[in-house]
Structures are given as C-alpha cells and as structure tokens.
Enzyme design. Structure first.
Site, short mmCIF file in Angstrom:
data_model
loop_
_atom_site.label_atom_id
_atom_site.label_comp_id
_atom_site.label_asym_id
_atom_site.label_seq_id
_atom_site.Cartn_x
_atom_site.Cartn_y
_atom_site.Cartn_z
N ARG A 215 0.88 -1.18 0.00
CA ARG A 215 0.00 0.00 0.00
C ARG A 215 0.91 1.23 0.00
O ARG A 215 2.04 1.18 0.49
CB ARG A 215 -0.89 0.02 1.24
CG ARG A 215 -1.78 -1.20 1.40
CD ARG A 215 -2.54 -1.14 2.72
NE ARG A 215 -3.42 -2.31 2.90
CZ ARG A 215 -3.08 -3.41 3.54
NH1 ARG A 215 -1.88 -3.51 4.08
NH2 ARG A 215 -3.94 -4.41 3.66
N LYS A 240 -2.23 -1.95 7.77
CA LYS A 240 -3.67 -1.84 8.01
C LYS A 240 -4.06 -2.72 9.19
O LYS A 240 -3.55 -3.84 9.34
CB LYS A 240 -4.42 -2.28 6.74
CG LYS A 240 -5.89 -1.86 6.74
CD LYS A 240 -6.50 -2.16 5.39
CE LYS A 240 -7.94 -1.72 5.34
NZ LYS A 240 -8.57 -2.00 4.04
N HIS A 304 -2.49 2.46 -6.01
CA HIS A 304 -2.93 1.20 -5.39
C HIS A 304 -3.08 0.09 -6.43
O HIS A 304 -3.05 -1.09 -6.10
CB HIS A 304 -4.24 1.39 -4.65
CG HIS A 304 -4.52 0.35 -3.61
ND1 HIS A 304 -3.79 0.24 -2.44
CD2 HIS A 304 -5.42 -0.66 -3.58
CE1 HIS A 304 -4.25 -0.78 -1.72
NE2 HIS A 304 -5.24 -1.35 -2.39
N ARG A 307 -0.43 -2.57 -6.38
CA ARG A 307 -0.67 -3.67 -5.42
C ARG A 307 -1.62 -4.69 -6.03
O ARG A 307 -1.38 -5.90 -5.94
CB ARG A 307 -1.25 -3.08 -4.14
CG ARG A 307 -1.62 -4.10 -3.06
CD ARG A 307 -2.03 -3.35 -1.81
NE ARG A 307 -2.79 -4.17 -0.85
CZ ARG A 307 -2.23 -4.92 0.10
NH1 ARG A 307 -0.93 -4.97 0.21
NH2 ARG A 307 -2.99 -5.60 0.94
N HIS A 330 -3.57 -9.83 4.17
CA HIS A 330 -5.02 -9.93 4.31
C HIS A 330 -5.37 -10.85 5.48
O HIS A 330 -4.81 -11.95 5.61
CB HIS A 330 -5.66 -10.50 3.04
CG HIS A 330 -5.67 -9.53 1.90
ND1 HIS A 330 -5.85 -9.92 0.59
CD2 HIS A 330 -5.53 -8.18 1.87
CE1 HIS A 330 -5.82 -8.85 -0.19
NE2 HIS A 330 -5.62 -7.79 0.56
N TYR A 339 -9.00 -11.52 -6.52
CA TYR A 339 -8.04 -11.48 -7.62
C TYR A 339 -8.21 -12.67 -8.56
O TYR A 339 -7.76 -12.62 -9.72
CB TYR A 339 -6.61 -11.41 -7.08
CG TYR A 339 -6.35 -10.13 -6.34
CD1 TYR A 339 -6.26 -8.93 -7.02
CD2 TYR A 339 -6.25 -10.11 -4.95
CE1 TYR A 339 -6.05 -7.74 -6.35
CE2 TYR A 339 -6.04 -8.93 -4.27
CZ TYR A 339 -5.94 -7.75 -4.97
OH TYR A 339 -5.74 -6.56 -4.29
#
Length: 359
Positions: A215, A240, A304, A307, A330, A339
C-alpha cells in the site's frame, strides 16, 4: 531545544509563501545560528528577518509547539451544543488508538452530520432522523455507496463506543456496495513506467509498490532499518489494522536501493521529503501519475493498482492464493480471492463458440 547560555528564543507557527512553517526568533547568537542551520529544511527569510523550518511533528516537539490534532479544525464550525459530543468522539478515537487515517476519516464524516443538525443535540437523534439523513446523503448529495458506508461507520462509532447505544445503529440499513473488481495494469506497461522514470527515488517507490504489493502508506512508512538485505526480507510495520508482517525483497531492486541510499543519504525513513520528514502519500501518488503520463498509459488508475497488479500477476504465474494472502497481509482469504476474478490467464484460453463456426 536547549538554550545556549543567556540566549532567549521562542518559536511560533507561520504561513510563508503558502507553506506552513515554524519561525524561530532569537537575538543574534553564533552558536544558536549554527544549530538552526543544521536542522534539515531550515531557511532564512529576508522579508521576515527570521529563520524558519518545516512544520512537522518532530520539529514541533523540538521547539515546544503543540502537536497538530486531527479534527480540531472542524470544532469551530460545529454548534456549541454539539461541541462536547464532538470532543468526546475525537477523544475516544485517540483512546482506542485508531490509525491517524481512520481518525481523520471518522471525524470529518461525523462532523458532516453535526454541521447539518446545527443546534439539535446529536444524542437526541432518533433512528428515523438518522435514516432521513442518510437518504439525504444518497438522494440530495448524490454520495456514492462507499461514502455513505463511511458516514454510517462514523455514526456507528459514536452511538456504539461513546454513548454505548449499539442497538440504534443496528436498525439502520446499509446501501449495497457495487461489486467492483480491482484495476490491474499489464506487466509490460508497468515495465515501461519503471524504465521511463529516471529519478532514482521515484523509480524505487514504483518498484517497491509493485514488487512487494505494498500500500502507498506502507511504502512511505518504510524505515531504513526495515530492509534486511541478508535475509532479503522487509519488515512492514503497523500496516492496516495495525498488523506487522514480513515480505520478500525482490533481488532486482537491491542494487537500486543501494545506489539510492548513497545518493540521497536518508536518515530515518527510506523515503524522505526535502525537509527530512517522511515522504508524503500525496507525493508518492503524484510520482505514480507522472509515470503513467510518461509511459503514455491512458488508464484511470491510482498507485494502489500496483498492489492489485502484484497480486493478479502472481496468481497468473500459478502462485498459491494462500501465499498471496500472507504477502498482502489480508486477514481473510475472501479479500484475496477477488483477484481470482481478475486473473485472465485461464479465461483467455477459452475459445468463443463464434470462433468455432463458419459463416
């Protein structure tokens, strides 16, 4: 900052040529002048007859100035009746150690409600009034579903965490979010962007963002000590949800980083601005936008997307989805599985029935 013997000084915040700066006033003193000159980004103003420095947290602390508080600027525009509620809201966000980005988003979104209701106490709002406000956001202000979700989250935090009334928010319906797919850039286009970016710092930013799937906040938050060239690992700190993780350093970028370090001599952060402070997120986004223009790539994408491209290209190469999940940081595999809908390797192998008929 410690005073040299018998030297009086004081600092204050100023606006100089449109920039926020810290002015340091003192009687002429050779030793103090030398020390001020050593502060990165220090400048002498002939018009103001004063030394001035970049306005960032480190300098504010050094010169005994109050640290900038997120959300404080909203307070003056809120009716006095709701100012205590807003202050309690801001305090709770800080007490719960939410990230600065989340605090900024929540305080801004909560303030929008307080601006609108004026002298009506926010504590007295009913579920029906909150629903009417959200309808106003959707129908009159034409806010997107994602923006309205942010406003609901901000309101939810107040009633749930500050007032301890979670049942109120449970009765508020949420608009359905559009199922948007991540925007991906072709590998050849990314190669073109990197090749045509000649500034070494900018090149390194693009290579790290794509090469490790970072990120933009993670890129600018990298410290020099986070890079371990022996293990070829990079420590991503406070990402995050305040989670740390390790990710792989691409071999091709190591000589780039070594040359960059020698030329730019960063002190703390891997990427620093002209003032010596942490490189700005907006500056990194601008680096990306400029690289798109140079490579003549006509796509409506942000940084972004590098990524997203990292994850999609790994998946197309046959990398296990669980490994991609770990590299991206994640928590839930469902976030990574999106994805699988973007990867085109297998889909492109499917032949349309139109190509099978003669006409």
């Amino acid at each position: 900052m410690q005073n040299p013997p018998s030297t009086k000084w004081f600092a204050k915040l100023i606006k100089h040529h449109g920039y926020n700066r810290i002015a340091v006033y003192f009687e002429h003193h050779a030793e103090l002048t030398v020390r001020i000159k050593k502060v990165k980004g220090a400048r002498w103003s002939n018009s103001l007859k004063v030394w001035h420095l970049p306005d960032h947290a480190e300098n504010r602390s050094k010169f005994k100035l109050p640290v900038k508080i997120i959300g404080q600027q909203n307070l003056a525009k809120i009716n006095q009746i709701n100012q205590i509620a807003y202050q309690a809201y801001t305090d709770m966000l800080y007490l719960k150690a939410y990230s600065l980005a989340t605090i900024k988003t929540y305080t801004v979104e909560f303030a929008q409600l307080l601006y609108l209701i004026k002298a009506t106490p926010v504590d007295a709002l009913t579920v029906e009034q909150l629903k009417s406000y959200l309808l106003y956001c959707l129908q009159e202000l034409k806010l997107s579903e994602n923006q309205v979700h942010n406003r609901i989250n901000a309101i939810k935090f107040y009633f749930e965490k500050v007032l301890k009334q979670p049942q109120i928010v449970l009765e508020i319906p949420r608009p359905k979010k559009p199922a948007l797919l991540p925007k991906v850039i072709h590998a050849e286009d990314i190669s073109k962007m990197i090749k045509q970016t000649l500034n070494l710092k900018h090149k390194a930013i693009l290579m790290l963002a794509y090469g490790m799937g970072l990120r933009v906040s993670e890129v600018v938050n990298l410290a020099i000590t986070d890079i371990d060239s022996k293990s070829m690992q990079v420590h991503i700190r406070g990402a995050k949800n305040k989670k740390d993780r390790y990710t792989n350093l691409p071999e091709v970028i190591l000589p780039i980083l070594r040359t960059y370090y020698i030329l730019y001599k960063p002190k703390k952060y891997l990427f620093e601005g002209q003032s010596g402070a942490q490189y700005g997120i907006r500056s990194a986004q601008q680096v990306f936008k400029q690289s798109l223009l140079r490579a003549k790539i006509n796509k409506d994408v942000g940084i972004h997307s590098l990524r997203h491209s990292f994850a999609t290209h790994l998946l197309e190469q046959g990398t296990d989805i669980s490994y991609i999940q770990k590299l991206l940081g994640h928590t839930n595999i469902k976030t990574t599985l999106i994805y699988a809908q973007v990867g085109k390797k297998n889909i492109k192998a499917i032949v349309s029935p139109l190509d099978q008929i003669k006409w």
